[in-house]
Design an enzyme around this catalytic site. Structure first.
Site, PDB file in Angstrom:
ATOM      1  N   GLU A  27       0.830  -1.212   0.000  1.00 50.06           N
ATOM      2  CA  GLU A  27       0.000   0.000   0.000  1.00 50.06           C
ATOM      3  C   GLU A  27       0.870   1.271   0.000  1.00 50.06           C
ATOM      4  OE1 GLU A  27      -2.260   0.291   3.616  1.00 50.06           O
ATOM      5  OE2 GLU A  27      -3.604   1.844   2.831  1.00 50.06           O
ATOM      6  N   LYS A  58      -9.305   2.087  -2.329  1.00 49.44           N
ATOM      7  CA  LYS A  58      -9.570   1.538  -0.997  1.00 49.44           C
ATOM      8  C   LYS A  58     -10.975   1.921  -0.534  1.00 49.44           C
ATOM      9  CE  LYS A  58      -7.099   1.209   3.458  1.00 49.44           C
ATOM     10  NZ  LYS A  58      -5.845   1.615   4.142  1.00 49.44           N
ATOM     11  N   CYS A 110      -5.338  -3.144   2.211  1.00 50.96           N
ATOM     12  CA  CYS A 110      -5.225  -3.223   3.679  1.00 50.96           C
ATOM     13  C   CYS A 110      -6.571  -3.358   4.399  1.00 50.96           C
ATOM     14  CB  CYS A 110      -4.430  -2.016   4.178  1.00 50.96           C
ATOM     15  SG  CYS A 110      -3.670  -2.286   5.797  1.00 50.96           S
ATOM     16  N   SER A 136       0.606  -2.127   7.254  1.00 53.20           N
ATOM     17  CA  SER A 136       0.004  -2.531   8.515  1.00 53.20           C
ATOM     18  C   SER A 136       1.019  -2.299   9.628  1.00 53.20           C
ATOM     19  CB  SER A 136      -0.368  -4.010   8.411  1.00 53.20           C
ATOM     20  OG  SER A 136      -0.864  -4.490   9.617  1.00 53.20           O
ATOM     21  N   LEU A 161      23.354   8.281  30.276  1.00 55.77           N
ATOM     22  CA  LEU A 161      23.389   6.958  30.890  1.00 55.77           C
ATOM     23  C   LEU A 161      23.445   7.146  32.404  1.00 55.77           C
ATOM     24  CD1 LEU A 161      23.518   4.068  29.704  1.00 55.77           C
ATOM     25  CD2 LEU A 161      25.996   4.182  29.948  1.00 55.77           C
ATOM     26  N   GLY A 194      22.883   4.646  34.843  1.00 54.89           N
ATOM     27  CA  GLY A 194      23.078   3.456  35.667  1.00 54.89           C
ATOM     28  C   GLY A 194      21.769   2.722  35.885  1.00 54.89           C
ATOM     29  N   GLY A 195      20.661   3.345  35.505  1.00 52.92           N
ATOM     30  CA  GLY A 195      19.340   2.729  35.643  1.00 52.92           C
ATOM     31  C   GLY A 195      18.992   1.865  34.442  1.00 52.92           C
ATOM     32  N   ASP A 206      16.333   1.952  32.291  1.00 50.48           N
ATOM     33  CA  ASP A 206      15.786   2.515  31.048  1.00 50.48           C
ATOM     34  C   ASP A 206      16.894   2.942  30.088  1.00 50.48           C
ATOM     35  OD1 ASP A 206      13.043   2.349  31.953  1.00 50.48           O
ATOM     36  OD2 ASP A 206      13.482   4.055  33.251  1.00 50.48           O
ATOM     37  N   ASN A 260      14.130  19.502  39.168  1.00 50.66           N
ATOM     38  CA  ASN A 260      14.001  19.758  37.724  1.00 50.66           C
ATOM     39  C   ASN A 260      15.221  20.463  37.152  1.00 50.66           C
ATOM     40  OD1 ASN A 260      11.506  18.546  37.349  1.00 50.66           O
ATOM     41  ND2 ASN A 260      10.357  20.409  37.808  1.00 50.66           N
ATOM     42  N   LYS A 295       2.367  17.722  29.264  1.00 51.96           N
ATOM     43  CA  LYS A 295       3.772  17.319  29.113  1.00 51.96           C
ATOM     44  C   LYS A 295       3.951  16.443  27.878  1.00 51.96           C
ATOM     45  CE  LYS A 295       5.548  17.137  33.847  1.00 51.96           C
ATOM     46  NZ  LYS A 295       6.272  16.299  34.822  1.00 51.96           N
TER      47      LYS A 295
END
Lengths: 550, 550
Positions: A41, A112, A148, A189, A301, A303-304, A306, A383, A523
């Site tokens: 598509e 379509k 599709c 898709s 980075l 150390g966690g 994520d 923050n 946010k």
């Protein structure tokens, strides 16, 4: 009839590249004596060009590239996907079309019918729905060409409404009455971790219901947030899979339709949720960079878990020589954080720098001391740390042309436990659609199956933002398994608070969490694009008002 | 029949507040012996609840509030707007409805036929289009109830396509055959500076075409980016205006329909583009704060024209006691900038602080000196200044609960001459839909008509970002009148480069500017919501791919 399934990776708006890829595959098909080659598509334009479709010159450019492709179809039939102009005086400007070309002529244009206009889809914004149902006959075969969603006529509506079916129309019902020999479906898709199995189910059900074989051609690769997983299929009229293309990569498969109902069914490719998410995120990063013309990434980075997971995925996508990390401790950072971060950087064999932000933090507080005189230290000062880190990462990005990868996860993004213009910075959010509980599972998947790269301590220690002494995530949030259950029920499943309470019997916690989700829309509005791996990612597919009372 | 037009300011999702406002107006109407009171589109829910509409419990809550309103309709007919459930087993979950209530009973529910799904509108995402056309007879009058876009059947498609008409259906054609006495249209028609005159033209043309009077009720107030300008109307069957409600404020107007074709036409309210934009931006700020539960704003005041204009508007919206400004000079700031900024702050009688960021800037560069060793000063260092300022403003915002207003204009936003996480920070962009040339015109409008508040020097000096010595905006950009002509042609009018060249015969400049616009989509993706005053604002109504080749 010998057909080829061309499962390619297209780039939105890069018509030269897309057309050249298509032409290359046509030439390859000619060498293999293919009768019909099928692309996916909107293969000419890439999916989705969004409001580029409102620019007439973009459509004209698509037409020129269709013409160029057409020149290569001597002796071969070709189905490509492209936007085409609706010639009727009324209605939307365009159709989302499947164009059947052979011997340098467009034989028929199929449009379509079912235009998805939910979640990340905006097709009714641009396209007029088809109302004419016809087949094309080619080399003795009668073919039904669909696009599709045309096969997803049993798509359910969102939320817990009594009504279930979204569409009132059903293209295959009309087309099946014309007795086609097989159905072609060209698709774009987008991947989510349940999509491949949903898709198979839909195709199998359709094949069985109408007693018709289906040739399904999807695309692969990523365009910003959307990832396409490939997995093109041929299903026989009994609903058995007789061909399954590769996932998350380009593929070129050949099949003789004469054998479609003779050939033994194949064993479906194994699916592992975390393996697929991992592959999706790798391709998501890779294509963001390749298609934007960049090669290098930077990230913070900590150390966690994520940032460690983001780094592992980035290194797989871009190569360790192309990824840099900054470690930016303050006085609140624990020793193990620095050690774990250094350990991770070394395991990944990447360049890293330690930037101590303590002096800048103090200078910032000193600069504001007159204005802030008499106030207590609190969120503001937390923050400030996050924003200094964010600014340092951006300065590195600006200086060396490394693109900043955002390392926030979906649980954090959902409750707004992140700092705007701080740890929310980045050109692309890698984990913004991955709940924290899945972050851990992905780490285990990688350590167990790809490479033992993420330090054990990073995975086992209690999660903390380390923005104040001895801070832990569960000081102010429920444990992540509870949190993620509530979030999934609300965001993906659109359950009400009282419905969620039947699963998590904690009324106050649920109210607290849903309030956080709703109050932090502002946010997420400014969040980077998020690689989509679920059925409901934050971003383009989830549109919530900001100034609203929930 | 004596009717009342209730032009109110609704808050999305604040069903208690909306229902109470509606009930108050019903009670007032009762005291005035009104037969029929008309509210606007989606008045119960606010416009638009977007994906809140996918939450069944939100719809249930709307139903409860409709019931509560219904209880107040003894002896009076009432038309309110609300989402209602589509009872058919197939199709979208909801209708966008006009509900006709009288004597505590819902007499009829009219559903919207033409569902705008372009620009900022996503109605087909949520609503099923109506296919049934009926009137309601009440106290001897036959009334055709329509909803907003239902009268815009001649809406044109976007871009320079040959085809012009977007819709294939035409509700008034069906309804007029049923011989109504008048047409009611309930609307949520978002303001843009041409919208009021377009709207009048549409209504007048419809009245004349079908020889039918039209009672048009719009809403007022702002919901995040969208501003509603009110201006409800009654048009007689000759197409003459016999009633025109206030603009940009709530209103309650009474009219006897028996007089609709007798009463002399009124003189239309004067329209001044800049007066209206000013009012729209004031209401945009005011409602953002009121509806979010905040009262105080902060912004960065540079001495330049954008921040001065933003401040003037903010002071009008929130009161001088609720606005604070930070002046954040570095060594590159000229003396006149500080002087002009102080002058402006004093003229506005607001609290301001001078925060010299020079030491922080040096500390930042010092912190990065090892990593940046051997590199040249450039964009990175300019961005550091902008990001430090952005972080300082956010720290002030966090500390004192003042909401940060963004001061970027549309020309800057278009070409990406702004720093992500720096001067792009803010909860709301006030001028993000105002081209720089219009920024100047608005300043003149305010100085000439509201109060002589913006320093002359701020308006007359050449614009500069002051991020390096002697920098001027036109060092790297064309003059703003040329720039804005190119941008308007491309963004609002969707012209191609060669079409623009017929207006601005500067091929290279056009290419340079369009490339800038397209390459900076990634920045605007993370922009704050922008108050919409044009027919094509950046944000929700302009959806462009990020990773794309233009």
């Amino acid at each position: 009839m010998k057909i080829a399934l061309a499962q390619l990776n297209y780039h939105i708006g890069n018509l030269d590249s897309n057309a050249n890829k298509i032409i290359e595959s046509i030439e390859k098909a000619k060498q293999n004596n293919i009768d019909l080659i099928v692309f996916s598509e909107l293969s000419v334009s890439g999916y989705s060009p969004l409001d580029m479709l409102e620019h007439k010159d973009f459509i004209t450019d698509c037409e020129l590239h269709i013409k160029k492709i057409t020149e290569h179809t001597e002796g071969i039939a070709t189905i490509i996907g492209a936007p085409t102009i609706n010639p009727n005086p009324k209605g939307k400007n365009l159709y989302n079309s499947g164009i059947f070309i052979s011997d340098k002529k467009i034989l028929k244009t199929f449009n379509k019918t079912l235009l998805p206009t939910y979640d990340i889809f905006d097709e009714y914004r641009h396209f007029e729905p088809n109302e004419i149902f016809e087949l094309i006959e080619y080399k003795g075969s009668k073919i039904a060409v669909t696009i599709c969603e045309d096969l997803w006529d049993e798509q359910r509506t969102y939320g817990n409404f009594d009504k279930e079916i979204l569409y009132k129309n059903n293209p295959l019902q009309y087309l099946s009455k014309l007795n086609p020999d097989f159905v072609v479906n060209i698709s774009a898709s987008p991947y989510s971790y349940n999509q491949a199995s949903n898709r198979k189910e839909i195709l199998i059900n359709n094949a069985k219901k109408y007693n018709l074989p289906i040739v399904y051609v999807n695309q692969t690769g990523a365009n910003t947030d959307l990832i396409f997983d490939g997995g093109s299929l041929i299903i026989n009229k009994k609903g058995e899979t007789v061909l399954e293309a590769k996932y998350f990569e380009e593929d070129f498969q050949i099949f003789d339709t004469d054998e479609i109902n003779i050939k033994s069914p194949i064993i479906a490719k194994e699916t592992n949720k975390y393996k697929n998410i991992y592959k999706a995120l790798v391709i998501g990063i890779k294509d963001y960079f390749t298609k934007s013309g960049f090669s290098k990434a930077v990230l913070g980075l900590s150390g966690g878990v994520d940032s460690a997971l983001t780094l592992a995925i980035a290194v797989e996508a871009l190569g360790s020589e192309n990824v840099a990390a900054l470690l930016m401790p303050t006085t609140y950072s624990s020793d193990h954080s620095i050690d774990d971060a250094i350990d991770m950087a070394k395991r990944c064999n990447i360049k890293y720098h330690i930037v101590n932000i303590e002096e800048m933090r103090l200078k910032f507080e000193d600069t504001m001391s007159d204005i802030f005189a008499g106030t207590e230290q609190g969120i503001t000062e937390e923050n400030i740390q996050a924003r200094l880190r964010g600014s340092i990462l951006m300065s590195y990005s600006n200086k060396f042309g490394h693109i900043l990868l955002n390392t926030s996860n979906k649980s954090e993004a959902a409750v707004g436990y992140s700092t705007l213009y701080g740890d929310m910075n980045g050109a692309l959010s890698v984990l913004g659609d991955v709940y924290k509980t899945d972050v851990y599972k992905l780490c285990h998947y990688i350590n167990d199956n790809v490479a033992d790269i993420i330090p054990k301590n990073t995975i086992t220690k209690p999660p903390s933002a380390e923005l104040r002494p001895d801070q832990k995530d569960n000081d102010s949030l429920p444990e992540y398994d509870t949190l993620d259950t509530i979030l999934f029920s609300y965001i993906e499943q659109k359950m009400s608070a009282s419905e969620i309470e039947k699963i998590v019997p904690k009324r106050k916690t649920i109210k607290f969490i849903l309030d956080l989700v709703n109050k932090t829309e502002y946010k997420r509005f400014q969040s980077p694009p998020i690689l989509r791996i679920s059925s409901k990612a934050f971003g383009f597919g989830r549109r919530m008002p900001i100034v609203a009372k929930f």
